[in-house]
Scaffold this motif. Sequence first.
Motif, PDB file in Angstrom:
ATOM      1  N   THR A  71      -7.341   1.662 -17.886  1.00 51.63           N
ATOM      2  CA  THR A  71      -6.370   2.477 -17.479  1.00 51.63           C
ATOM      3  C   THR A  71      -5.433   2.972 -18.680  1.00 51.63           C
ATOM      4  O   THR A  71      -5.288   3.862 -19.002  1.00 51.63           O
ATOM      5  CB  THR A  71      -5.466   1.753 -16.324  1.00 51.63           C
ATOM      6  N   LEU A 109      -8.626  15.494 -12.105  1.00 49.80           N
ATOM      7  CA  LEU A 109      -7.312  16.053 -12.658  1.00 49.80           C
ATOM      8  C   LEU A 109      -6.406  16.569 -11.528  1.00 49.80           C
ATOM      9  O   LEU A 109      -5.350  16.105 -11.292  1.00 49.80           O
ATOM     10  CB  LEU A 109      -7.543  17.119 -13.607  1.00 49.80           C
ATOM     11  N   ARG A 163      -6.457  15.643  -8.267  1.00 54.45           N
ATOM     12  CA  ARG A 163      -6.138  14.670  -7.517  1.00 54.45           C
ATOM     13  C   ARG A 163      -4.914  13.692  -8.355  1.00 54.45           C
ATOM     14  O   ARG A 163      -4.218  13.332  -7.521  1.00 54.45           O
ATOM     15  CB  ARG A 163      -7.386  13.528  -7.299  1.00 54.45           C
ATOM     16  N   MET A 164      -5.130  13.461  -9.358  1.00 54.96           N
ATOM     17  CA  MET A 164      -4.256  12.881 -10.302  1.00 54.96           C
ATOM     18  C   MET A 164      -2.871  13.680 -10.007  1.00 54.96           C
ATOM     19  O   MET A 164      -1.375  12.936 -10.008  1.00 54.96           O
ATOM     20  CB  MET A 164      -4.475  12.754 -11.581  1.00 54.96           C
TER      21      MET A 164
END
Length: 153
Positions: free
Chosen positions: A17, A142, A144-145
């Motif tokens: 992450t 992207l 979804r982020m």
Amino acid sequence: MTESSPRHPAPRTDPLTLEVVELIGTVVARYYEEYEEAAGRHSLTGAQARVLGLLSLEPMPMRRIAQKLKCEPSNVTGIVDRLESRGLVERRPDPADRRVKLAAPTPEGTKVARSLRESLNFAREPLAELSREERLSLRGLLRRMLGEDSSEG
């Protein structure tokens, strides 16, 4: 100390992450660096170029420009004033509500916005090396982020 909940999960600090966050930051920094350079070639600031690019998609009121750029409407007014003085933007009444003024690109402004967009190679060249499926997947991730609907066309 705050407790994590389903609504506010604990921050992820695993190495993968952290690496992804660092890579996103690097991509953003490189994009803005190229954007500033492209804007400078047109004697524009980065902010002016971003407003012009946004308006080339659709005319909009100052308040909406400010929302999209996450800044104060008074800042947008100054930017639009400078673009208007250069003949790149004009203000016109909103056909839906004549009390509202829309900022819209002039034909010259549309030409400059297109030239700016075409001169940005940083993201376009590496993305072209990805397959259509990879680009669709990246777009979906992207979106979804960002909390957007990733199923849209």
